[in-house]
Design an enzyme around this catalytic site. Structure first.
Site, PDB file in Angstrom:
ATOM      1  N   LYS A 296       0.838  -1.210   0.000  1.00 45.83           N
ATOM      2  CA  LYS A 296       0.000   0.000   0.000  1.00 45.83           C
ATOM      3  C   LYS A 296       0.869   1.254   0.000  1.00 45.83           C
ATOM      4  O   LYS A 296       0.505   2.275  -0.579  1.00 45.83           O
ATOM      5  CB  LYS A 296      -0.932  -0.010   1.214  1.00 45.83           C
ATOM      6  CG  LYS A 296      -2.013  -1.073   1.127  1.00 45.83           C
ATOM      7  CD  LYS A 296      -2.831  -1.142   2.413  1.00 45.83           C
ATOM      8  CE  LYS A 296      -3.664   0.102   2.607  1.00 45.83           C
ATOM      9  NZ  LYS A 296      -4.559  -0.029   3.795  1.00 45.83           N
ATOM     10  N   CYS A 380      -1.903 -11.760  -7.006  1.00 39.77           N
ATOM     11  CA  CYS A 380      -0.772 -11.484  -6.106  1.00 39.77           C
ATOM     12  C   CYS A 380      -0.521  -9.983  -6.211  1.00 39.77           C
ATOM     13  O   CYS A 380      -1.436  -9.202  -5.952  1.00 39.77           O
ATOM     14  CB  CYS A 380       0.442 -12.332  -6.451  1.00 39.77           C
ATOM     15  SG  CYS A 380       0.897 -12.370  -8.203  1.00 39.77           S
ATOM     16  N   GLY A 383       0.156 -10.172 -10.723  1.00 35.57           N
ATOM     17  CA  GLY A 383      -0.680 -11.205 -11.315  1.00 35.57           C
ATOM     18  C   GLY A 383      -0.036 -12.024 -12.394  1.00 35.57           C
ATOM     19  O   GLY A 383      -0.745 -12.620 -13.214  1.00 35.57           O
ATOM     20  N   LYS A 422       6.713 -13.074 -17.012  1.00 44.75           N
ATOM     21  CA  LYS A 422       7.897 -12.417 -17.581  1.00 44.75           C
ATOM     22  C   LYS A 422       9.059 -13.398 -17.728  1.00 44.75           C
ATOM     23  O   LYS A 422      10.068 -13.323 -17.011  1.00 44.75           O
ATOM     24  CB  LYS A 422       8.299 -11.228 -16.711  1.00 44.75           C
ATOM     25  CG  LYS A 422       7.188 -10.189 -16.596  1.00 44.75           C
ATOM     26  CD  LYS A 422       7.716  -8.845 -16.133  1.00 44.75           C
ATOM     27  CE  LYS A 422       8.255  -8.887 -14.729  1.00 44.75           C
ATOM     28  NZ  LYS A 422       8.708  -7.551 -14.274  1.00 44.75           N
ATOM     29  N   ARG A 426      12.570 -13.262 -15.782  1.00 46.63           N
ATOM     30  CA  ARG A 426      12.699 -14.296 -14.753  1.00 46.63           C
ATOM     31  C   ARG A 426      13.829 -15.278 -15.093  1.00 46.63           C
ATOM     32  O   ARG A 426      14.513 -15.774 -14.220  1.00 46.63           O
ATOM     33  CB  ARG A 426      11.382 -15.046 -14.583  1.00 46.63           C
ATOM     34  CG  ARG A 426      10.225 -14.205 -14.067  1.00 46.63           C
ATOM     35  CD  ARG A 426      10.459 -13.750 -12.631  1.00 46.63           C
ATOM     36  NE  ARG A 426       9.344 -12.936 -12.149  1.00 46.63           N
ATOM     37  CZ  ARG A 426       9.360 -11.614 -12.076  1.00 46.63           C
ATOM     38  NH1 ARG A 426      10.454 -10.943 -12.458  1.00 46.63           N
ATOM     39  NH2 ARG A 426       8.318 -10.940 -11.630  1.00 46.63           N
TER      40      ARG A 426
END
Length: 590
Positions: A296, A380, A383, A422, A426
């Protein structure tokens, strides 16, 4: 010394199994299309688990091959064959001075570290050219960093097209038709992203409730603005009988101000209302609660106080934790196993703990969709990592189609390739930034979870672990275009991989027997599998992680002496005979 192409053809065929007789004889490299030899060096020794072996290194633009031999024209059958795409880093050892080499010790040479944690150490002799060896490895293992094309492009340009075009096996329209979307009164396929301008990381076609479509493009635009990377909640899978569905998305951008979005709440209500059995939409947030709250502060967040949805955190850790955990787990198996402290070190790596968390989340999703007839939404942060793991594992348990070879390919194409995992970042295709924090074995972890399921239900899958291992190896190798780049847009639109590279699935489809499970029983397979995620039943996937450790005997290990080679071939032939016989019996019964 460098060499020309003819001089280089002195190693074994690709994939040839070592010969236990260890007889010396001339051996040929069968080069792939566009695979030219870059450098050959004779004065090199491989330092392996059984000692030091003199031989020569052959570097092509696709791989590094080491051949055991005395430096003459004849080489023993055993070899190392490492695609350069697997290489994470090349390290020189022994400094710039050649004094160590002149003394004849093993501290002057180089080490090749691979992305799957295999490590190969070489000693250079006084007359060798270590600089050219390492320069050649670095140049062609990391072509993007040196402004070269990836091997998949140059290989495809000189290769004949295979009978089956793997690029055509997946069609979003066909898959959604299989799920009954065209005849649905509640869901609709939309092409708002046909030019990838709505969301660059989403596929060109996706499915959302008709009630949302009717709100218009302005409504969808506001939805996109509220979700990270415009990855709005869209359909992944639906049970045509109960209408319970699995949707996926990224986190809402609530921020510290706890921003609300009426359009987002309406959209989630529409997803819930598309299932008459659903009283509230269950949101499965893959992250630990504390991580979601920390997000947040960066502008992200999670769904708070939605009237028609409930939120559950699954406590699955992020890419950085996964990367460090697998590295620690792999160190318990490579280069050798500490027998007395193995389980302690394994527990400290937390690898199986992370696998368990993912499986528990997937089982929770399956239970709510299958038993509770409840629709769920999975996300997540962005996503494309943990979200894909959860949706894929849940769909494999719910739908037998995804447990076939073709269905599994469709699943990977849909949930991973088209929805923007990705792979480029990754895996680090062609990039020498081995310390890049974006690298993480998320796809490997998904396959590990799947292997755990296959162990519990060995008759339920048409394919074996050989397919999983082959896919992972080719994901690193850059021979095919299937897993290149970070999204469908970059892969298919910007780089036109479907036209300029070969699909991995072309090879898989033309060699199905190689990966087919003789225990598969399509008529006896239950529709829904319920995996036991208990830590007590999970195991380390040693056949994959420890295959380069000859002291851990696995079907794939790279041992110098492979006395069981003949037995393995006879067993494979017997399995093929059993499969052929069973197929004829089934055809007769039909």
């Amino acid at each position: 010394m460098s060499t020309n192409l003819d001089d280089s053809r002195n190693s074994s065929d690709i994939g040839e199994t070592p010969n236990s007789s260890m007889l010396q004889e001339p051996i040929d490299i069968k080069l792939l299309a566009a695979e030219s030899v870059i450098w050959t060096e004779k004065n090199v020794a491989y330092i392996g688990p059984f000692g030091k072996f003199p031989g020569k290194v052959v570097i092509t633009r696709y791989r590094m091959v080491f051949l055991v031999g005395d430096g003459g024209k004849h080489y023993e059958r055993w070899k190392l064959d490492v695609p350069l795409g697997h290489v994470s880093k090349v390290e020189k050892v022994g400094g710039q001075s050649r004094s160590a080499a002149m003394r004849g010790d093993d501290n002057y040479g180089f080490i090749v570290l691979c992305k799957d944690y295999r490590t190969y150490k070489f000693a250079c002799l006084p007359t060798s050219n270590r600089k050219n060896i390492c320069d050649s490895l670095n140049r062609y293992a990391f072509p993007i960093s040196h402004n070269f094309p990836l091997f998949a492009f140059v290989h495809a340009a000189e290769s004949p097209r295979l009978m089956r075009d793997g690029w055509k096996i997946y069609s979003a329209e066909r898959e959604y038709e299989r799920l009954g979307i065209p005849s649905s009164r509640l869901w609709e396929m939309v092409d708002i992203n046909k030019d990838y301008k709505f969301s660059e990381t989403y596929p060109r076609v996706f499915v959302i409730p008709k009630a949302t479509v009717e709100k218009g493009k302005a409504f969808l635009k506001k939805l996109g603005e509220y979700r990270s990377k415009e990855r709005i909640p869209v359909l992944s899978w639906i049970d045509q009988n109960t209408l319970a569905s699995i949707s996926r998305c990224s986190q809402p951008m609530t921020g510290l101000a706890r921003k609300k979005c009426n359009e987002d709440e309406i959209h989630l209500t529409n997803i819930m209302n598309a299932n008459a059995n659903c009283r509230e939409l269950l949101i499965l947030d893959a992250r630990p609660a504390v991580n979601a709250k920390l997000n947040k502060a960066k502008g992200g967040g999670y769904e708070e106080n939605y009237t028609t949805a409930s939120l559950t955190f699954l406590n699955i850790h992020n890419i950085h934790v996964v990367r460090d955990s697998l590295k620690r787990m792999a160190s318990t198996l490579l280069p050798r196993v500490d027998e007395k402290n193995f389980y302690k070190a394994l527990d400290e790596s937390k690898w199986l703990h992370h696998v368990q968390s993912i499986l528990e989340g997937a089982v929770k999703a399956v239970f709510n969709v299958d038993i509770e007839k409840q629709s769920i939404l999975v996300h997540c942060s962005d996503g494309w990592d943990r979200t894909a793991q959860l949706t894929s594992l849940a769909m494999i348990q719910l739908d037998p189609y995804y447990r076939t070879i073709e269905g599994f390919i469709v699943l990977i194409e849909k949930e991973w390739c088209s929805f923007g995992h990705k792979f480029g970042e990754r895996v680090g295709h062609g990039d020498d930034s081995h310390g890049d924090g974006e690298r993480s074995p998320i796809f490997v972890q998904f396959f590990d979870c799947l292997w755990q399921i296959m162990r519990q239900f060995p008759w339920a899958f048409e394919f074996t672990q050989d397919l999983l291992m082959y896919i992972l190896d080719e994901m690193y190798s850059c021979r095919y275009g299937t897993f290149l780049f970070n999204s469908e847009k970059i892969r298919l639109l910007d780089n036109k991989c479907a036209e300029t590279t070969i699909s991995l699935w072309s090879y898989v489809l033309e060699n199905k027997k190689k990966f087919t499970n003789p225990m598969f029983r399509v008529r006896k397979t239950k529709k829904v599998l319920y995996v036991n995620p208990s830590f007590c039943v999970l195991q380390v996937w040693v056949d994959y992680y420890a295959r380069s450790n000859p002291h851990v005997i696995t079907p794939q290990h790279e041992d110098i002496q492979h006395a069981g080679h003949q037995f393995v071939n006879e067993r494979k032939n017997l399995m093929e005979e059993i499969m052929t016989l069973e197929e004829s019996v089934n055809n007769a019964a039909d």
